[in-house]
Design an enzyme around this catalytic site. Structure first.
Site, PDB file in Angstrom:
ATOM      1  N   ALA A 121     -10.807  -6.533 -42.262  1.00  0.00           N
ATOM      2  CA  ALA A 121     -11.863  -6.423 -43.795  1.00  0.00           C
ATOM      3  C   ALA A 121     -11.311  -7.786 -44.620  1.00  0.00           C
ATOM      4  O   ALA A 121     -10.411  -7.606 -44.808  1.00  0.00           O
ATOM      5  CB  ALA A 121     -11.100  -4.585 -43.621  1.00  0.00           C
ATOM      6  N   TYR A 165     -10.022   3.567 -48.758  1.00  0.00           N
ATOM      7  CA  TYR A 165     -10.944   2.278 -49.915  1.00  0.00           C
ATOM      8  C   TYR A 165     -11.362   2.796 -50.892  1.00  0.00           C
ATOM      9  O   TYR A 165     -12.052   3.831 -50.431  1.00  0.00           O
ATOM     10  CB  TYR A 165     -10.834   1.221 -49.030  1.00  0.00           C
ATOM     11  CG  TYR A 165      -9.560   0.485 -47.948  1.00  0.00           C
ATOM     12  CD1 TYR A 165      -8.180   0.931 -48.469  1.00  0.00           C
ATOM     13  CD2 TYR A 165      -9.703   0.745 -46.468  1.00  0.00           C
ATOM     14  CE1 TYR A 165      -7.140   0.734 -47.653  1.00  0.00           C
ATOM     15  CE2 TYR A 165      -8.659   0.326 -46.072  1.00  0.00           C
ATOM     16  CZ  TYR A 165      -7.853   0.186 -46.092  1.00  0.00           C
ATOM     17  OH  TYR A 165      -6.299   0.138 -45.623  1.00  0.00           O
ATOM     18  N   ARG A 192     -18.778   1.745 -42.576  1.00  0.00           N
ATOM     19  CA  ARG A 192     -17.813   2.487 -41.258  1.00  0.00           C
ATOM     20  C   ARG A 192     -17.246   3.427 -42.518  1.00  0.00           C
ATOM     21  O   ARG A 192     -17.529   3.144 -43.934  1.00  0.00           O
ATOM     22  CB  ARG A 192     -16.860   1.151 -41.290  1.00  0.00           C
ATOM     23  CG  ARG A 192     -14.737   2.299 -40.513  1.00  0.00           C
ATOM     24  CD  ARG A 192     -14.667   1.418 -40.292  1.00  0.00           C
ATOM     25  NE  ARG A 192     -14.491   1.166 -39.007  1.00  0.00           N
ATOM     26  CZ  ARG A 192     -13.829   1.074 -38.197  1.00  0.00           C
ATOM     27  NH1 ARG A 192     -12.376   0.441 -38.559  1.00  0.00           N
ATOM     28  NH2 ARG A 192     -13.701   0.598 -37.032  1.00  0.00           N
ATOM     29  N   GLY A 229     -10.602  -1.606 -31.117  1.00  0.00           N
ATOM     30  CA  GLY A 229      -8.896  -2.378 -31.418  1.00  0.00           C
ATOM     31  C   GLY A 229      -7.993  -2.526 -30.721  1.00  0.00           C
ATOM     32  O   GLY A 229      -7.187  -3.932 -30.292  1.00  0.00           O
ATOM     33  N   ARG A 230      -6.842  -1.591 -30.735  1.00  0.00           N
ATOM     34  CA  ARG A 230      -5.592  -1.619 -29.793  1.00  0.00           C
ATOM     35  C   ARG A 230      -5.534  -2.217 -28.661  1.00  0.00           C
ATOM     36  O   ARG A 230      -4.892  -3.631 -28.391  1.00  0.00           O
ATOM     37  CB  ARG A 230      -4.807  -0.808 -29.824  1.00  0.00           C
ATOM     38  CG  ARG A 230      -3.809  -0.322 -31.605  1.00  0.00           C
ATOM     39  CD  ARG A 230      -3.764   1.098 -31.358  1.00  0.00           C
ATOM     40  NE  ARG A 230      -2.861   1.339 -32.174  1.00  0.00           N
ATOM     41  CZ  ARG A 230      -3.717   2.151 -33.458  1.00  0.00           C
ATOM     42  NH1 ARG A 230      -5.114   2.721 -33.274  1.00  0.00           N
ATOM     43  NH2 ARG A 230      -3.260   2.396 -34.492  1.00  0.00           N
ATOM     44  N   PRO A 279     -12.522  -4.296 -36.455  1.00  0.00           N
ATOM     45  CA  PRO A 279     -12.341  -4.788 -36.938  1.00  0.00           C
ATOM     46  C   PRO A 279     -10.165  -4.655 -38.015  1.00  0.00           C
ATOM     47  O   PRO A 279     -10.040  -3.263 -38.014  1.00  0.00           O
ATOM     48  CB  PRO A 279     -12.472  -4.554 -38.983  1.00  0.00           C
ATOM     49  CG  PRO A 279     -14.054  -3.903 -38.535  1.00  0.00           C
ATOM     50  CD  PRO A 279     -13.532  -3.529 -37.154  1.00  0.00           C
ATOM     51  N   CYS A 283      -6.598  -5.739 -39.609  1.00  0.00           N
ATOM     52  CA  CYS A 283      -5.922  -6.340 -40.121  1.00  0.00           C
ATOM     53  C   CYS A 283      -4.710  -7.339 -39.943  1.00  0.00           C
ATOM     54  O   CYS A 283      -4.524  -6.896 -38.704  1.00  0.00           O
ATOM     55  CB  CYS A 283      -6.021  -5.569 -41.484  1.00  0.00           C
ATOM     56  SG  CYS A 283      -6.701  -4.916 -42.961  1.00  0.00           S
ATOM     57  N   GLN A 312     -16.318  -7.465 -41.349  1.00  0.00           N
ATOM     58  CA  GLN A 312     -15.977  -6.317 -42.556  1.00  0.00           C
ATOM     59  C   GLN A 312     -15.814  -6.969 -43.392  1.00  0.00           C
ATOM     60  O   GLN A 312     -15.038  -7.398 -43.984  1.00  0.00           O
ATOM     61  CB  GLN A 312     -14.941  -5.317 -41.440  1.00  0.00           C
ATOM     62  CG  GLN A 312     -14.978  -4.155 -42.479  1.00  0.00           C
ATOM     63  CD  GLN A 312     -14.307  -3.262 -42.472  1.00  0.00           C
ATOM     64  OE1 GLN A 312     -13.400  -3.302 -42.498  1.00  0.00           O
ATOM     65  NE2 GLN A 312     -14.781  -2.278 -40.828  1.00  0.00           N
TER      66      GLN A 312
END
Length: 366
Positions: free
Chosen positions: A59, A184, A237, A333-334, A25, A27, A101
């Site tokens: 997310a 979060y 997660r 991810g990246r 995930p 953003c 997610q």
């Protein structure tokens, strides 16, 4: 040459992914009032076409007040649900399993997008809103002080998670992940750094009678599983450690994972770390695979499937993690931001035959 385990199918309940690569995930901060657009379609569609096994949305927040920024994705209106159904179809067209997610920002809500400075949006700004958390302590300097949530308000939020899970189900999502990491809402209750409450949601991680800092996580889990079908998998997660003195430890996370497994409602722990405070965390060394030992330890000691995350960019590294049973999935991810076809290139490099749409077969032939 045998197929590397990274490119073998994997099943969770009734769902089978073509390989063990998951799009993490990530953003994008470009939704409008929680509603995605063509950006999200092309962004996640490209990664599905690029060969990943599971493609997670960023997310996706359970309420307008639960967003991180004004540009964050949401799933709390009929329009959001209709868009998500379209996004799911695109991901499935690419041969990937659509994952989502679901999240609530907690005390990190009402902030600017990261490229504008990651600061809080004041209540005097019409774009801002009142964030919420365990106490009135803000995430850090420049962040709006949160509203301390009452037990009845926490019950309402658990209901919002359930309502978003129902919308995800109707939209065709096949894997759901609860966001309990990175400071979060759920993580802010789990961590002793941010949770200083003295009611049934505070104290030790686990108190008698189902109370303690983990209470909210398990209430949200119960609410979500009330709407999420038994035949579909549910991931969680977690921030495996807070990287702070007096914060969550890996032993804490192993115990949380054991108890999550014991419910019979959770299929995998996505093992990340950090995010509990703006100032204070100290990561000894950032290097490829620095979080993999968390997934390895949770998998071994809690007896539950895990996902490894964080700076996993080399195909050989991803293959080693899965081959040596250090984790069951690799969340990328990246590397996938930089290259949507990373799984295809990885397959070619590792000598695997990827499960591809015919239009892309030529990509692995030269």
């Amino acid at each position: 040459m045998s197929t590397p385990k990274l490119f073998e199918p994997i099943s969770f309940r009734s769902v089978t992914a073509r390989n063990r690569i998951a799009v993490a995930p990530m953003c994008q901060y470009c939704a409008t009032d929680g509603l995605g657009d063509d950006w999200h379609i092309q962004h996640l569609g490209a990664r599905a076409m690029g060969g990943a096994g599971i493609v997670f949305t960023e997310a996706t927040h359970v309420s307008a007040q639960g967003r991180i920024t004004p540009g964050c994705l949401g799933l709390y209106t009929d329009a959001h649900e209709a868009f998500m159904a379209r996004l799911v179809r695109i991901i499935e067209m690419g041969g990937a399993v659509p994952g989502m997610q679901i999240a609530h920002s907690g005390r990190k809500g009402s902030t600017e997008a990261p490229w504008t400075g990651l600061k809080g949006i004041p209540l005097s700004d019409p774009r801002g809103w009142q964030p919420s958390g365990p106490t009135a302590e803000p995430f850090g300097d420049g962040y709006t002080a949160p509203h301390p949530l009452t037990p009845s308000e926490l019950a309402t939020i658990a209901g919002e998670f359930a309502a978003s899970a129902a919308r995800a189900r109707r939209a065709g999502v096949k894997v759901l992940e609860l966001h309990g990491a990175h400071g979060y809402l759920v993580h802010s209750f789990l961590s002793p750094i941010s949770n200083k409450r003295n009611d049934s949601y505070g104290g030790a991680l686990f108190e008698p009678g189902g109370n303690g800092r983990a209470k909210l996580l398990f209430e949200v889990l119960e609410a979500v599983r009330g709407e999420w079908p038994d035949e579909l998998p549910l991931f969680v997660r977690l921030s495996s450690v807070d990287w702070m003195e007096g914060g969550l430890t890996l032993a804490d996370t192993v115990e949380i994972a054991r108890r999550l497994k014991a419910t019979g409602k959770v299929d995998l722990i996505d093992c990340s770390s950090g995010g509990t405070a703006a100032v204070g965390p100290k990561i000894p060394s950032l290097h490829p695979g620095y979080q993999v030992p968390f997934a390895e330890t949770v998998r071994r000691e809690a007896g539950i499937a895990t996902g490894a995350v964080g700076m996993i960019t080399a195909p050989e590294h991803a293959a080693e993690i899965v081959a040596n049973d250090r984790a069951d999935l690799v969340f990328v991810g990246r590397a996938l931001l930089a290259d949507p076809a990373w799984p295809l290139r990885a397959a070619k490099q590792l000598g695997a035959k990827p499960d591809l749409m015919p239009q892309y077969l030529r990509a692995t032939m030269t």
